[in-house]
Motif scaffolding. Structure first.
Motif, PDB file in Angstrom:
ATOM      1  N   LEU A 442       0.842  -1.191   0.000  1.00  0.00           N
ATOM      2  CA  LEU A 442       0.000   0.000   0.000  1.00  0.00           C
ATOM      3  C   LEU A 442       0.881   1.245   0.000  1.00  0.00           C
ATOM      4  O   LEU A 442       2.047   1.202   0.386  1.00  0.00           O
ATOM      5  N   PRO A 443       0.356   2.400  -0.469  1.00  0.00           N
ATOM      6  CA  PRO A 443       1.150   3.642  -0.455  1.00  0.00           C
ATOM      7  C   PRO A 443       1.689   3.931   0.944  1.00  0.00           C
ATOM      8  O   PRO A 443       0.965   3.856   1.939  1.00  0.00           O
ATOM      9  N   GLU A 444       2.980   4.223   1.023  1.00  0.00           N
ATOM     10  CA  GLU A 444       3.655   4.401   2.306  1.00  0.00           C
ATOM     11  C   GLU A 444       4.932   5.212   2.058  1.00  0.00           C
ATOM     12  O   GLU A 444       5.746   4.858   1.205  1.00  0.00           O
ATOM     13  N   ASN A 445       5.090   6.321   2.752  1.00  0.00           N
ATOM     14  CA  ASN A 445       6.259   7.190   2.595  1.00  0.00           C
ATOM     15  C   ASN A 445       6.485   7.578   1.130  1.00  0.00           C
ATOM     16  O   ASN A 445       7.582   7.418   0.582  1.00  0.00           O
ATOM     17  N   THR A 446       5.433   8.092   0.503  1.00  0.00           N
ATOM     18  CA  THR A 446       5.564   8.561  -0.881  1.00  0.00           C
ATOM     19  C   THR A 446       6.302   9.902  -0.899  1.00  0.00           C
ATOM     20  O   THR A 446       6.222  10.673   0.062  1.00  0.00           O
ATOM     21  N   PRO A 447       7.040  10.195  -1.973  1.00  0.00           N
ATOM     22  CA  PRO A 447       7.844  11.422  -2.016  1.00  0.00           C
ATOM     23  C   PRO A 447       6.988  12.684  -1.977  1.00  0.00           C
ATOM     24  O   PRO A 447       5.803  12.672  -2.336  1.00  0.00           O
ATOM     25  N   GLY A 448       7.637  13.808  -1.555  1.00  0.00           N
ATOM     26  CA  GLY A 448       6.968  15.110  -1.552  1.00  0.00           C
ATOM     27  C   GLY A 448       7.268  15.866  -2.826  1.00  0.00           C
ATOM     28  O   GLY A 448       6.569  15.703  -3.828  1.00  0.00           O
ATOM     29  N   VAL A 449       8.338  16.659  -2.802  1.00  0.00           N
ATOM     30  CA  VAL A 449       8.657  17.491  -3.978  1.00  0.00           C
ATOM     31  C   VAL A 449       9.738  16.893  -4.853  1.00  0.00           C
ATOM     32  O   VAL A 449       9.858  17.248  -6.032  1.00  0.00           O
ATOM     33  N   LYS A 450      10.557  15.996  -4.298  1.00  0.00           N
ATOM     34  CA  LYS A 450      11.592  15.376  -5.128  1.00  0.00           C
ATOM     35  C   LYS A 450      12.081  14.077  -4.494  1.00  0.00           C
ATOM     36  O   LYS A 450      11.862  13.818  -3.307  1.00  0.00           O
ATOM     37  N   VAL A 451      12.747  13.274  -5.320  1.00  0.00           N
ATOM     38  CA  VAL A 451      13.419  12.064  -4.867  1.00  0.00           C
ATOM     39  C   VAL A 451      14.916  12.324  -4.948  1.00  0.00           C
ATOM     40  O   VAL A 451      15.423  12.757  -5.987  1.00  0.00           O
ATOM     41  N   ALA A 452      15.630  12.049  -3.852  1.00  0.00           N
ATOM     42  CA  ALA A 452      17.069  12.303  -3.827  1.00  0.00           C
ATOM     43  C   ALA A 452      17.836  11.180  -4.513  1.00  0.00           C
ATOM     44  O   ALA A 452      17.388  10.024  -4.537  1.00  0.00           O
ATOM     45  N   ALA A 453      18.974  11.509  -5.072  1.00  0.00           N
ATOM     46  CA  ALA A 453      19.837  10.524  -5.707  1.00  0.00           C
ATOM     47  C   ALA A 453      20.193   9.421  -4.715  1.00  0.00           C
ATOM     48  O   ALA A 453      20.508   9.697  -3.556  1.00  0.00           O
ATOM     49  N   GLY A 454      20.109   8.178  -5.161  1.00  0.00           N
ATOM     50  CA  GLY A 454      20.449   7.037  -4.329  1.00  0.00           C
ATOM     51  C   GLY A 454      19.305   6.462  -3.533  1.00  0.00           C
ATOM     52  O   GLY A 454      19.445   5.385  -2.945  1.00  0.00           O
ATOM     53  N   GLU A 455      18.150   7.154  -3.479  1.00  0.00           N
ATOM     54  CA  GLU A 455      17.029   6.609  -2.709  1.00  0.00           C
ATOM     55  C   GLU A 455      16.423   5.413  -3.439  1.00  0.00           C
ATOM     56  O   GLU A 455      16.359   5.365  -4.664  1.00  0.00           O
ATOM     57  N   ALA A 466       3.400  -3.038  -9.609  1.00  0.00           N
ATOM     58  CA  ALA A 466       3.663  -3.096  -8.170  1.00  0.00           C
ATOM     59  C   ALA A 466       4.755  -4.119  -7.871  1.00  0.00           C
ATOM     60  O   ALA A 466       4.782  -5.208  -8.441  1.00  0.00           O
ATOM     61  N   GLY A 467       5.667  -3.727  -6.989  1.00  0.00           N
ATOM     62  CA  GLY A 467       6.736  -4.634  -6.601  1.00  0.00           C
ATOM     63  C   GLY A 467       8.065  -4.366  -7.275  1.00  0.00           C
ATOM     64  O   GLY A 467       9.079  -4.944  -6.880  1.00  0.00           O
ATOM     65  N   MET A 468       8.088  -3.501  -8.287  1.00  0.00           N
ATOM     66  CA  MET A 468       9.350  -3.171  -8.936  1.00  0.00           C
ATOM     67  C   MET A 468      10.203  -2.328  -7.995  1.00  0.00           C
ATOM     68  O   MET A 468       9.698  -1.525  -7.215  1.00  0.00           O
ATOM     69  N   VAL A 469      11.516  -2.514  -8.057  1.00  0.00           N
ATOM     70  CA  VAL A 469      12.460  -1.796  -7.209  1.00  0.00           C
ATOM     71  C   VAL A 469      13.387  -0.976  -8.093  1.00  0.00           C
ATOM     72  O   VAL A 469      13.830  -1.465  -9.144  1.00  0.00           O
ATOM     73  N   GLY A 470      13.644   0.276  -7.714  1.00  0.00           N
ATOM     74  CA  GLY A 470      14.500   1.115  -8.538  1.00  0.00           C
ATOM     75  C   GLY A 470      15.335   2.092  -7.738  1.00  0.00           C
ATOM     76  O   GLY A 470      15.024   2.401  -6.584  1.00  0.00           O
ATOM     77  N   VAL A 471      16.412   2.566  -8.383  1.00  0.00           N
ATOM     78  CA  VAL A 471      17.306   3.577  -7.798  1.00  0.00           C
ATOM     79  C   VAL A 471      17.728   4.521  -8.917  1.00  0.00           C
ATOM     80  O   VAL A 471      18.037   4.089 -10.024  1.00  0.00           O
ATOM     81  N   LYS A 472      17.726   5.841  -8.639  1.00  0.00           N
ATOM     82  CA  LYS A 472      18.243   6.840  -9.573  1.00  0.00           C
ATOM     83  C   LYS A 472      19.530   7.438  -9.004  1.00  0.00           C
ATOM     84  O   LYS A 472      19.649   7.621  -7.789  1.00  0.00           O
ATOM     85  N   LEU A 473      20.463   7.742  -9.882  1.00  0.00           N
ATOM     86  CA  LEU A 473      21.732   8.321  -9.442  1.00  0.00           C
ATOM     87  C   LEU A 473      21.696   9.842  -9.415  1.00  0.00           C
ATOM     88  O   LEU A 473      22.687  10.474  -9.042  1.00  0.00           O
ATOM     89  N   GLU A 474      20.566  10.425  -9.787  1.00  0.00           N
ATOM     90  CA  GLU A 474      20.409  11.879  -9.765  1.00  0.00           C
ATOM     91  C   GLU A 474      19.089  12.237  -9.111  1.00  0.00           C
ATOM     92  O   GLU A 474      18.121  11.463  -9.155  1.00  0.00           O
ATOM     93  N   ASP A 475      19.021  13.432  -8.508  1.00  0.00           N
ATOM     94  CA  ASP A 475      17.755  13.914  -7.946  1.00  0.00           C
ATOM     95  C   ASP A 475      16.717  14.024  -9.059  1.00  0.00           C
ATOM     96  O   ASP A 475      17.049  14.290 -10.223  1.00  0.00           O
ATOM     97  N   ASN A 476      15.427  13.824  -8.685  1.00  0.00           N
ATOM     98  CA  ASN A 476      14.359  13.939  -9.681  1.00  0.00           C
ATOM     99  C   ASN A 476      13.116  14.488  -8.992  1.00  0.00           C
ATOM    100  O   ASN A 476      12.721  14.009  -7.924  1.00  0.00           O
TER     101      ASN A 476
END
Length: 520
Positions: A442-455, A466-476
């Motif tokens: 279920l939705p839990e700790n969804t981002p506010g204004v941006k996602v930080a690099a490495g999160e 649902a269930g996919m896992v991801g990481v970005k190397l830059e803020d978005n």
């Protein structure tokens, strides 16, 4: 300082010590160096007048190699009657012969009626056998499952070893039974408390219990790993209390292999394997019958009184025998030193350098490793092990899914397969199991204004993937780590060593280990 030279005597985990009058619980623990884990509850029993009552179904057998405990079968039989009438006569009885499968004490005369022919014998059974001559009867302990003709009576076995099983393989022809005593339980009146307050003042004669010791049953290797995982923090959480058990429900919902059908006598540790409540870990505080829904994984051999005193909401310290063997996350060098102490041979596989991080062990279970005295370890280049910081307080439900999907529910090292990489984005899929099919996201700790690099982001059930896992190397500030909108993204933690992600390409396996600190 104490203002008097008067002394009191107390017992802590079975050991008597002397303390100045006015001493508190902390003084007893410190002086005795008793096992204790901060925050766990401690049982104190203050004895009054009373008596001890023998439990005629359980007996402690002391040998020159240590003691074990047996439990008589419920069904009345001639052998059971003979044991109850003559058990004291078997004291100071030597080992007569020993084989890979059994050990025999004796001999002595008995009233058994031997029966010809082979019979199947299960591990840890106890029986009388006289060949064809009751005047030459032996007390036989079965060490391993086998078929043989011993000249046992028609009823076969009359008891089973329920604790101290590690003593049996150590017995030799030079050993003997020293004495046998029925198990006694205190029936005296008295006051008992279970507290975390170390300033609790002690009275003369107080009996203190700081921990439980659980002996693992060799018949339940998978169940033992479940117990190790539940109690990984060294504690048993009292989530429920009844008149005959306490339970730790932290792993409720886990599917556990059914392995060991036996009576759930007081002190038995068992796990529910099917139905509602599967995965719950129980300690019996009173005798219960066997069921096909509960598999016995061990027995409390020290501190059962603490389990009987514990209250819902408390946690108590536990130790296991043997200690769990979990080598994942270690280097080869560390693992080899540890295994040398228990006489286990280590075989390296995969990355061979001393600094290789271990990601699999075969056999996977502690019992399997000790039985074979050999373990094959697969190591990986340290550059392929990524440390992560998980937000345990912010996303408990999503992390339950994540730990299942990566295998971290039972192991310290998890695995994720690289599904695709693009534009500084890494998308992963589960290697261990598709936990999204039975774990809600279920939705839990969804981002506010941006996602930080490495999160680290997990797609929740608001989106199809649902269930996919991801990481970005830059803020978005538009999309989450899996490429989904913020409302469909749960942020579960962050990668501490983001530079290592550049080592991975599609279809690679990334191994992850949780860190409690960010400064690595």
């Amino acid at each position: 300082m104490f203002g008097t030279s008067s002394k009191i005597k107390v017992e802590i985990n079975g050991n008597e010590i002397e303390l100045p009058e006015g001493s508190v619980l902390e003084d007893a623990i410190r002086l005795s160096n008793a096992p204790y884990r901060k925050g766990t509850a401690i049982g104190i029993f203050i004895e009054r007048a009373g008596e001890e009552v023998a439990d005629v179904s359980r007996y402690t057998v002391r040998t020159s190699k240590g003691e074990f405990r047996i439990e008589l079968q419920d069904t009345p039989s001639p052998s059971r009657k003979i044991w109850m009438s003559h058990y004291a006569e078997y004291s100071n009885m030597p080992v007569r012969w020993i084989s890979r499968d059994a050990v025999a004490f004796g001999s002595f005369a008995s009233e058994i009626v031997p029966v010809r022919g082979n019979a199947d014998h299960k591990r840890f059974e106890l029986m009388f056998a006289g060949g064809l001559d009751p005047a030459n009867t032996h007390l036989i302990l079965v060490k391993d499952k086998h078929s043989a003709e011993y000249g046992a009576p028609e009823e076969g076995t009359f008891a089973k070893v329920i604790s101290g099983k590690h003593v049996l393989p150590d017995l030799t022809k030079n050993d003997r039974i020293l004495d046998i005593e029925p198990v006694t339980e205190s029936a005296e009146a008295g006051e008992h408390i279970c507290t975390t307050d170390l300033s609790t003042r002690l009275e003369n004669g107080s009996r203190i219990f700081t921990y439980l010791e659980i002996e693992i049953d060799a018949e339940a290797p998978e169940g033992a790993e479940h117990l190790f995982a539940v109690t990984r923090d060294g504690t048993f959480h009292i989530d429920a209390v009844s008149s005959s058990y306490i339970s730790d429900n932290r792993f409720q919902g886990e599917l556990v292999t059914y392995e060991n059908f036996e009576s759930r006598s007081a002190g038995s540790v068992f796990v529910r394997t099917v139905g509602y409540g599967a995965g719950k870990l129980f300690i019996a505080t009173d005798d219960r019958t066997s069921t096909i829904m509960h598999s016995v994984v061990g027995h409390v051999v020290r501190g059962l009184e603490l389990a009987k005193m514990a209250q819902e909401g408390q946690k108590i310290m536990v130790e296991s025998v043997p200690h769990p063997i979990m080598l994942l996350g270690m280097s080869y060098e560390e693992a080899e030193k540890e295994m040398e102490l228990v006489g286990v041979e280590v075989v390296r596989e995969g990355y061979m350098g001393d600094d290789g991080f271990i990601v699999t062990q075969d056999p996977a279970t502690t019992i399997g490793i000790l039985k074979e005295a050999r373990v094959t370890l697969k190591g990986v280049d340290p550059e392929h092990l990524v440390r992560v910081k998980l937000y345990n307080d912010l996303v408990p439900k999503t992390l339950e899914f994540f730990r299942h999907a990566t295998g971290m529910q039972y192991k310290p090292v998890g695995a994720l397969a690289v599904l695709m990489t693009y534009d500084n984005t890494y998308i992963f899929k589960a290697v261990e199991k598709e936990a999204d099919k039975y774990k809600e996201i279920l939705p839990e700790n969804t981002p506010g204004v941006k996602v930080a690099a490495g999160e680290i982001g997990v797609t929740n059930q608001a989106a199809k993937r649902a269930g996919m896992v991801g990481v970005k190397l830059e803020d978005n500030d538009l999309f989450g780590p899996t490429g989904e909108k913020f409302a469909s993204t749960n942020i579960i933690g962050r990668v501490i060593e983001t530079e290592k992600l550049r080592n991975f390409k599609d279809d690679d396996i990334m191994y992850i280990i949780e860190s409690s600190t960010e400064d690595l």
